[in-house]
Write an enzyme that holds these catalytic residues in place. Structure first.
Site, PDB file in Angstrom:
ATOM      1  N   CYS A   8       0.828  -1.236  -0.140  1.00 58.48           N
ATOM      2  CA  CYS A   8       0.031  -0.064   0.178  1.00 58.48           C
ATOM      3  C   CYS A   8       0.949   1.292   0.012  1.00 58.48           C
ATOM      4  CB  CYS A   8      -1.018  -0.009   1.331  1.00 58.48           C
ATOM      5  SG  CYS A   8      -0.173   0.277   2.886  1.00 58.48           S
ATOM      6  N   ARG A  14      -3.168  -0.631   5.792  1.00 58.11           N
ATOM      7  CA  ARG A  14      -3.731  -1.821   4.739  1.00 58.11           C
ATOM      8  C   ARG A  14      -2.766  -2.830   4.721  1.00 58.11           C
ATOM      9  NH1 ARG A  14      -5.651   1.716   0.022  1.00 58.11           N
ATOM     10  NH2 ARG A  14      -3.530   2.543   0.473  1.00 58.11           N
ATOM     11  N   ASP A 134      -8.375   3.724   2.192  1.00 57.31           N
ATOM     12  CA  ASP A 134      -7.197   3.944   3.270  1.00 57.31           C
ATOM     13  C   ASP A 134      -7.599   4.633   4.417  1.00 57.31           C
ATOM     14  OD1 ASP A 134      -4.891   4.533   4.416  1.00 57.31           O
ATOM     15  OD2 ASP A 134      -3.998   5.589   2.707  1.00 57.31           O
TER      16      ASP A 134
END
Length: 163
Positions: A8, A14, A134
């Protein structure tokens, strides 16, 4: 050995959650010795002077809420530090999983493309399309948990069906 890299933007929410969810899945399946699982960032936002930031506290709390990162199931959460993905990662991993379209674009730039079709989006392993939002921006760690958990379970099922 099956080698998986989750990616990410900053590698503190994440992709880190995905790393430890997947480690938990393979550990509970008794197949931890068959997998090497890591996570990385496409940008240096969380890396200073060669040192990466630890797992973002709300992400760590969400993992702990699900029994990951506890004394009984640490899996390396407390030692995890953000790291930058590099071109050689493409050769070193079998599956490279981005969390969103921007990650995929950045990974293709960093790796020089995807000639071996190793790059996927996390939600490719679910019944849903789209990006894992996110939580750094949304604050919704429940939605991220759901997406990451479903994606990791789907990935594990696909791998098991293939081998």
């Amino acid at each position: 050995m099956i080698r998986i890299l989750f990616v990410c933007h900053g590698n503190i929410c994440r992709s880190t959650m995905a790393e430890f969810v997947m480690k938990d899945i393979v550990n509970k399946a008794g197949e931890a010795d068959e997998f090497h699982i890591e996570s990385a960032a496409t940008h240096t936002d969380e890396i200073w002077n060669g040192m990466g930031s630890p797992v973002y506290p709300p992400a760590r709390a969400k993992l702990r809420e699900h029994g990951i990162g506890t004394d009984d199931n640490e899996l390396g959460v407390s030692e995890k530090r953000a790291r930058l993905t590099v071109k050689r990662d493409y050769e070193n991993f079998d599956y490279i999983i981005g969390m969103d379209s921007a990650n995929i674009r950045d990974m293709n730039r960093i790796y020089g493309g995807d000639p071996e079709n190793k790059i996927y989006k996390m939600l490719d392993f679910t019944d849903r399309d789209g990006d894992v939002a996110d939580p750094w921006y949304t604050g919704n760690f429940d939605a991220t948990w759901r997406d990451v958990s479903e994606g990791c379970h789907g990935l594990f099922s696909q791998i098991k069906n293939f081998f």
